[in-house]
Scaffold this motif. Structure first.
Motif, mmCIF file in Angstrom:
data_model
loop_
_atom_site.group_PDB
_atom_site.id
_atom_site.type_symbol
_atom_site.label_atom_id
_atom_site.label_comp_id
_atom_site.label_asym_id
_atom_site.label_seq_id
_atom_site.Cartn_x
_atom_site.Cartn_y
_atom_site.Cartn_z
ATOM 1 N N GLU A 13 0.956 -1.206 -0.191
ATOM 2 C CA GLU A 13 0.021 0.042 -0.049
ATOM 3 C C GLU A 13 0.749 1.376 0.009
ATOM 4 O O GLU A 13 0.474 2.250 -0.494
ATOM 5 C CB GLU A 13 -0.907 -0.026 1.326
ATOM 6 C CG GLU A 13 -2.006 -1.006 0.986
ATOM 7 C CD GLU A 13 -2.995 -0.914 2.104
ATOM 8 O OE1 GLU A 13 -4.145 -1.431 1.879
ATOM 9 O OE2 GLU A 13 -2.864 -0.110 3.039
ATOM 10 N N ALA A 105 -12.765 10.755 5.125
ATOM 11 C CA ALA A 105 -12.395 9.422 5.134
ATOM 12 C C ALA A 105 -11.006 9.133 5.529
ATOM 13 O O ALA A 105 -10.885 8.047 6.060
ATOM 14 C CB ALA A 105 -12.584 9.089 3.629
ATOM 15 N N ILE B 44 -7.420 -2.842 -0.449
ATOM 16 C CA ILE B 44 -7.077 -2.215 0.677
ATOM 17 C C ILE B 44 -7.127 -2.950 1.902
ATOM 18 O O ILE B 44 -7.879 -3.770 2.250
ATOM 19 C CB ILE B 44 -8.352 -0.852 0.958
ATOM 20 C CG1 ILE B 44 -8.434 -0.254 -0.291
ATOM 21 C CG2 ILE B 44 -7.969 -0.144 2.065
ATOM 22 C CD1 ILE B 44 -9.695 0.585 -0.309
ATOM 23 N N ARG B 45 -6.045 -2.890 2.556
ATOM 24 C CA ARG B 45 -5.847 -3.778 3.848
ATOM 25 C C ARG B 45 -6.341 -3.098 4.702
ATOM 26 O O ARG B 45 -6.396 -2.028 5.166
ATOM 27 C CB ARG B 45 -4.211 -3.898 3.932
ATOM 28 C CG ARG B 45 -4.118 -5.014 5.283
ATOM 29 C CD ARG B 45 -2.599 -5.741 5.089
ATOM 30 N NE ARG B 45 -2.547 -6.536 6.335
ATOM 31 C CZ ARG B 45 -1.294 -7.370 6.175
ATOM 32 N NH1 ARG B 45 -0.544 -7.126 5.535
ATOM 33 N NH2 ARG B 45 -1.343 -8.120 7.301
ATOM 34 N N SER B 46 -6.748 -3.826 5.912
ATOM 35 C CA SER B 46 -7.563 -3.475 6.996
ATOM 36 C C SER B 46 -6.646 -2.720 8.009
ATOM 37 O O SER B 46 -5.676 -3.129 8.264
ATOM 38 C CB SER B 46 -8.255 -4.607 7.752
ATOM 39 O OG SER B 46 -8.899 -4.070 9.010
ATOM 40 N N VAL B 47 -7.105 -1.818 8.820
ATOM 41 C CA VAL B 47 -6.507 -1.091 9.685
ATOM 42 C C VAL B 47 -6.875 -1.310 11.005
ATOM 43 O O VAL B 47 -6.322 -1.060 11.974
ATOM 44 C CB VAL B 47 -6.090 0.274 9.643
ATOM 45 C CG1 VAL B 47 -5.187 0.638 8.133
ATOM 46 C CG2 VAL B 47 -7.356 1.241 9.295
ATOM 47 N N ALA B 305 -17.155 2.684 7.477
ATOM 48 C CA ALA B 305 -16.869 4.185 7.069
ATOM 49 C C ALA B 305 -16.243 5.057 8.158
ATOM 50 O O ALA B 305 -15.221 5.916 8.020
ATOM 51 C CB ALA B 305 -18.257 4.864 7.085
ATOM 52 N N GLU B 306 -16.365 4.772 9.551
ATOM 53 C CA GLU B 306 -15.837 5.315 10.691
ATOM 54 C C GLU B 306 -14.154 4.893 11.185
ATOM 55 O O GLU B 306 -13.430 5.572 11.840
ATOM 56 C CB GLU B 306 -16.704 5.191 11.988
ATOM 57 C CG GLU B 306 -17.968 5.881 11.696
ATOM 58 C CD GLU B 306 -18.981 5.929 13.116
ATOM 59 O OE1 GLU B 306 -18.482 5.459 13.848
ATOM 60 O OE2 GLU B 306 -19.907 6.451 12.796
ATOM 61 N N GLU B 307 -14.052 3.435 10.848
ATOM 62 C CA GLU B 307 -12.769 3.049 11.286
ATOM 63 C C GLU B 307 -11.702 2.582 9.973
ATOM 64 O O GLU B 307 -10.648 2.922 10.449
ATOM 65 C CB GLU B 307 -13.049 1.647 11.965
ATOM 66 C CG GLU B 307 -13.869 1.630 13.235
ATOM 67 C CD GLU B 307 -13.918 0.580 13.957
ATOM 68 O OE1 GLU B 307 -13.396 -0.484 13.803
ATOM 69 O OE2 GLU B 307 -15.179 0.463 14.674
ATOM 70 N N GLU B 308 -12.556 2.498 8.926
ATOM 71 C CA GLU B 308 -11.448 2.023 7.849
ATOM 72 C C GLU B 308 -11.264 3.068 6.930
ATOM 73 O O GLU B 308 -10.600 2.943 5.786
ATOM 74 C CB GLU B 308 -11.796 0.873 7.036
ATOM 75 C CG GLU B 308 -11.953 -0.545 8.015
ATOM 76 C CD GLU B 308 -10.569 -1.255 8.327
ATOM 77 O OE1 GLU B 308 -9.769 -0.761 7.734
ATOM 78 O OE2 GLU B 308 -10.519 -2.074 8.895
ATOM 79 N N GLY B 309 -12.292 3.828 6.882
ATOM 80 C CA GLY B 309 -12.478 5.300 5.908
ATOM 81 C C GLY B 309 -13.152 4.832 4.617
ATOM 82 O O GLY B 309 -12.977 5.439 3.667
ATOM 83 N N ILE B 310 -13.780 3.617 4.658
ATOM 84 C CA ILE B 310 -14.486 3.031 3.348
ATOM 85 C C ILE B 310 -15.922 3.115 3.449
ATOM 86 O O ILE B 310 -16.626 2.597 4.391
ATOM 87 C CB ILE B 310 -14.026 1.527 3.159
ATOM 88 C CG1 ILE B 310 -12.477 1.557 3.119
ATOM 89 C CG2 ILE B 310 -14.877 1.155 2.032
ATOM 90 C CD1 ILE B 310 -12.090 -0.089 2.814
ATOM 91 N N PHE B 311 -16.476 3.959 2.531
ATOM 92 C CA PHE B 311 -17.915 4.031 2.726
ATOM 93 C C PHE B 311 -18.467 3.399 1.486
ATOM 94 O O PHE B 311 -18.340 3.598 0.364
ATOM 95 C CB PHE B 311 -18.303 5.711 2.293
ATOM 96 C CG PHE B 311 -19.799 5.709 2.470
ATOM 97 C CD1 PHE B 311 -20.646 5.065 3.371
ATOM 98 C CD2 PHE B 311 -20.200 7.047 1.475
ATOM 99 C CE1 PHE B 311 -21.866 5.599 3.071
ATOM 100 C CE2 PHE B 311 -21.539 6.986 1.531
ATOM 101 C CZ PHE B 311 -22.570 6.509 2.278
#
Lengths: 372, 372
Positions: A13, A105, B44-47, B305-311
């Motif tokens: 990434e 985001a 996208i890797r999870s954070v 949306a709130e933790e990974e930034g992906i909506f």
């Protein structure tokens, strides 16, 4: 906040998105790079307008495929990564919409609180795209109508950011030059995708940061000897907010004053923060500026959806509308390789989508009367 | 209709998007390939969730960055190109939303009329995304509520398509196996992006075409000796429309009957057209199926949306919700490399966006009272 970018497999990434061009960006350690799939946007060749205008080559750089639907994601990726690398505990800013969605985001992903101050009458749909990522949003009475209130908001933001060591995420070179470096990656991608220099690049000019950033990208490639020439850059404004165009035509160094009457979100910037830089690069011959009416922008938005298959927001169509105004009826277009940057996706402006489609007939038929 | 795909420079449009994998797709001549920037979506890797679940690696394949915001663009790119290559004069179909938007965009670009028959009560925002590309839309009385009307619509569509030599663009292997081959490119990209085989891949299962297509992509890579193993595929449904899950658990060969009570667009498919194929590949050990409640899906949409930034849209979160249900509280997750396919962008469901953000406070402050 203990963000560490995950280390991935082959597609690391920290090497993707804007970081493909890390040598030409402000340095950020690998484990502070925040990635959501920004950049690497498609370059789509025209199948309709190119022929109609008799152009040699016409391309659309479609920024709507960024993660939150606009080129602002490149800025947010750069700015939030930079903020993390410098130990910021939060970010703070203002927005008319797209920048806020992008910063919200990336800040959410990074685990940074985002304090956002918006116009008193911000559209609910633009607000929702920020709130969904849990930004801390406050509306300010008179913000957007009173210049004094605007000044107060900006000075309070910079005061608080200075005291608390927060990052100011306002997407203009004047306010955050590090974050704005992300815009240059549009030019880097264009040079790679075309394997050539465009003769002309058209961009929208609201605050003028997109225009300046794309110019800067090509300027750096040229100075490093990676390109043999630079494109002529054209900043396109709405006629209802044409402070750059008027200043350019008058040979002035500062944007011409005057309120905005444009209806198009993203182009309503009466005092563009990067206007002076934009005018200076026009003055030395690298660019020019022209304005088109809101109606012409909406008409081009419709044509792009119906003829090219590209549905963009109105502010995304202004570059194409400007190009058509500049080239229509002209000779010698065959020799030109033109790129129009389409800054954002159509879903950004749901009110406009409704207006575009409200009068299209959708008859209700009985199942036994399907006359195909 | 005289479509000829433009020949571009370095990034030849006929080689980009799904055509990067042309050797494994139905053959289409270069000048009939319709390109809008589909595919090449980010991994996208999870954070956040990866750590919480104790997983070795967790990735999101984000299909929202396709040109119309969902994986259906891969199908539309393949299907409309195929239709052009075979001289079709128009295309025809039905849609619950995302497929229609995708086909409408590609058909517009190709210059093909698109005749579309939709539910009597189709949501206005879904309708608008089709109309903006000038599809010829007709609502059918009773379509969506009466099974007989549904049968009539389908038989009329196939009858008309046969008589007029139109392409049927219904996004299921059962109705258009050529177009559906486009889905395989998700797997091809995953194998390249990971440079490895995922241990498990979770996808939504409405009509089950996405599930079958991703499975088929990995199956072909495996059979060609390009991968050393295949992932275990998991089809996730809403508990309100779990015809595959119930059939899988009962060992049945056909989806279990039962109306849909799910509120989630894209998952309300009481009789999934590719359900039988999906069940057959589960039966031979390549996959399994499970269901999650609508409320759990919405909750995961919020977390992303709130933790990974992906909506993403609710139907895009169902794969993640299923993965969480399957793995939570389990041991041995460290050895797993999991991919969840996120099928579409959040803007696809504007009603849900409003619902998610309606109760978030946005105080109105006076400019002289900005307490930052």
């Amino acid at each position: 906040m203990h963000y560490d970018a995950p280390s991935a497999g082959w597609q690391d990434e920290g090497q993707s998105g804007i970081w493909k061009y890390q040598e030409l960006l402000p340095p950020v350690p690998l484990n502070r790079r925040v990635y959501l799939g920004e950049g690497a946007t498609p370059l789509i060749r025209s199948v309709s307008l190119e022929k109609r205008l008799g152009l040699g080559e016409l391309y659309f750089k479609y920024e709507g495929s960024n993660p939150t639907g606009s080129y602002k994601d490149r800025i947010a990726a750069m700015g939030i990564s930079w903020a993390l690398a410098h130990g910021r505990k939060a970010c703070i800013g203002t927005t008319s919409g797209n920048a806020g969605a992008a910063v919200a985001a990336y800040a959410a992903r990074a685990g940074l609180p985002y304090h956002l101050f918006v116009l008193e009458h911000m559209a609910q749909t633009k607000l929702a795209q920020v709130l969904v990522h849990n930004a801390q949003v406050r509306r300010v009475a008179g913000f957007g109508t009173s210049p004094e209130v605007g000044d107060t908001v900006f000075s309070r933001i910079f005061e608080a950011a200075g005291l608390k060591d927060w990052e100011v995420m306002i997407t203009a070179f004047r306010y955050n030059p590090y974050a704005m470096e992300g815009v240059k990656t549009i030019s880097f991608e264009l040079a790679e995708q075309l394997q050539n220099v465009p003769t002309q690049v058209y961009t929208a000019a609201g605050g003028a940061g997109l225009f300046v950033g794309v110019w800067k990208g090509f300027e750096e490639l040229f100075r490093h000897g990676l390109l043999s020439a630079k494109p002529h850059m054209v900043a396109v404004q709405s006629a209802g907010c044409s402070n750059l165009v008027r200043a350019y035509e008058a040979g002035a160094e500062q944007p011409a004053p005057g309120a905005s009457t444009s209806q198009i979100s993203g182009l309503q910037v009466p005092n563009p923060p990067d206007g002076k830089v934009a005018l200076s690069l026009m003055k030395k011959g690298d660019g020019s500026s022209l304005a088109v009416e809101d109606e012409a922008i909406w008409e081009v938005q419709r044509q792009l959806a119906e003829e090219e298959g590209i549905f963009c927001e109105p502010a995304g169509a202004v570059s194409v509308a400007g190009m058509m105004k500049a080239l229509q009826g002209k000779e010698g277009n065959r020799s030109q390789r033109v790129v129009c940057v389409i800054s954002g996706a159509g879903f950004k402006d749901s009110a406009r989508l409704s207006a575009m489609t409200a009068d299209k007939p959708v008859p209700l038929l009985p199942a036994d009367g399907l006359d195909i």
